[in-house]
Design a protein around this motif. Sequence first.
Motif, PDB file in Angstrom:
ATOM      1  N   SER A  86       0.829  -1.208   0.000  1.00 24.48           N
ATOM      2  CA  SER A  86       0.000   0.000   0.000  1.00 24.48           C
ATOM      3  C   SER A  86       0.861   1.255   0.000  1.00 24.48           C
ATOM      4  O   SER A  86       0.605   2.192  -0.767  1.00 24.48           O
ATOM      5  CB  SER A  86      -0.951  -0.002   1.201  1.00 24.48           C
TER       6      SER A  86
ATOM      7  N   ARG B  99       0.995   3.759  -3.199  1.00 30.47           N
ATOM      8  CA  ARG B  99       0.604   5.158  -3.005  1.00 30.47           C
ATOM      9  C   ARG B  99       1.734   6.093  -3.422  1.00 30.47           C
ATOM     10  O   ARG B  99       1.511   7.106  -4.089  1.00 30.47           O
ATOM     11  CB  ARG B  99       0.214   5.419  -1.548  1.00 30.47           C
TER      12      ARG B  99
ATOM     13  N   ARG C 197      -5.775  -6.411   6.933  1.00 29.42           N
ATOM     14  CA  ARG C 197      -5.582  -5.368   7.946  1.00 29.42           C
ATOM     15  C   ARG C 197      -4.373  -4.477   7.646  1.00 29.42           C
ATOM     16  O   ARG C 197      -4.059  -3.593   8.412  1.00 29.42           O
ATOM     17  CB  ARG C 197      -5.491  -5.953   9.355  1.00 29.42           C
TER      18      ARG C 197
ATOM     19  N   GLU D 228      -4.524  -0.682   2.187  1.00 28.69           N
ATOM     20  CA  GLU D 228      -5.189   0.624   2.143  1.00 28.69           C
ATOM     21  C   GLU D 228      -5.512   0.931   0.689  1.00 28.69           C
ATOM     22  O   GLU D 228      -4.715   0.631  -0.194  1.00 28.69           O
ATOM     23  CB  GLU D 228      -4.269   1.709   2.707  1.00 28.69           C
ATOM     24  N   GLN D 229      -6.659   1.539   0.458  1.00 26.28           N
ATOM     25  CA  GLN D 229      -7.050   1.902  -0.899  1.00 26.28           C
ATOM     26  C   GLN D 229      -6.102   2.970  -1.443  1.00 26.28           C
ATOM     27  O   GLN D 229      -5.716   3.887  -0.728  1.00 26.28           O
ATOM     28  CB  GLN D 229      -8.483   2.445  -0.914  1.00 26.28           C
ATOM     29  N   VAL D 230      -5.733   2.814  -2.709  1.00 21.95           N
ATOM     30  CA  VAL D 230      -4.884   3.783  -3.394  1.00 21.95           C
ATOM     31  C   VAL D 230      -5.606   4.195  -4.666  1.00 21.95           C
ATOM     32  O   VAL D 230      -6.010   3.329  -5.458  1.00 21.95           O
ATOM     33  CB  VAL D 230      -3.492   3.188  -3.731  1.00 21.95           C
TER      34      VAL D 230
ATOM     35  N   THR E 273      -7.272  -2.655  -5.071  1.00 24.58           N
ATOM     36  CA  THR E 273      -6.648  -3.169  -3.857  1.00 24.58           C
ATOM     37  C   THR E 273      -7.243  -4.511  -3.453  1.00 24.58           C
ATOM     38  O   THR E 273      -8.458  -4.682  -3.446  1.00 24.58           O
ATOM     39  CB  THR E 273      -6.804  -2.163  -2.698  1.00 24.58           C
TER      40      THR E 273
ATOM     41  N   GLU F  45      -6.927  -7.608  -0.386  1.00 27.93           N
ATOM     42  CA  GLU F  45      -6.420  -8.106   0.895  1.00 27.93           C
ATOM     43  C   GLU F  45      -6.342  -9.618   0.754  1.00 27.93           C
ATOM     44  O   GLU F  45      -7.354 -10.268   0.524  1.00 27.93           O
ATOM     45  CB  GLU F  45      -7.347  -7.725   2.047  1.00 27.93           C
TER      46      GLU F  45
END
Length: 176
Positions: free
Chosen positions: A94, A98, A118, A121-123, A128, A130
Amino acid sequence: ALDLTAFGYTQQFSEGLALNAKLDARLARRVRMSDNLWFVPRAPWADALRDDALAIVRAAIDAAAPAPLVTRALTEIEIRSERVLVIAAGKAASAMGRAAADALGAARVRGVVVAPRRAAEQVEGLQTFEAGHPLPDGASVAAAQAVAELLAQNTARDDVMVLLSGGASALLAMPA
């Protein structure tokens, strides 16, 4: 008798007796001497050494932070293509994705980020996922399929950037 006034204490104690006064926890450490537990004040310069050691550790961690490393690397190369396909996988995916999107411009970047649950994170501009870590799972396979589909769209006018960090092999798993 041991005089502690040099360490800011007025209490004196002699060998074999426990210290009767409460010692400041910041200035004391436990030392085992024979069968008795003693409190021995730290030397005044010990805090400065500790602060220096912590500063060195923090500097080392900051120097290895993935986002600044990706940003710095992208300032040192010239990418002329209109579109950059970014594939970022691993525990630092992430942050790396980013940094690449920020450095190259989100409108110019498409791609996939695959990080452990966990930690993802969205970029902007990047899909994205997991996925399973340390063991691959169904999401790991789905992420690998998304990468394969992205690469199938690659043209001669595109650049492909692959950013891998620890854990990528579990996060991107495509059985043969």
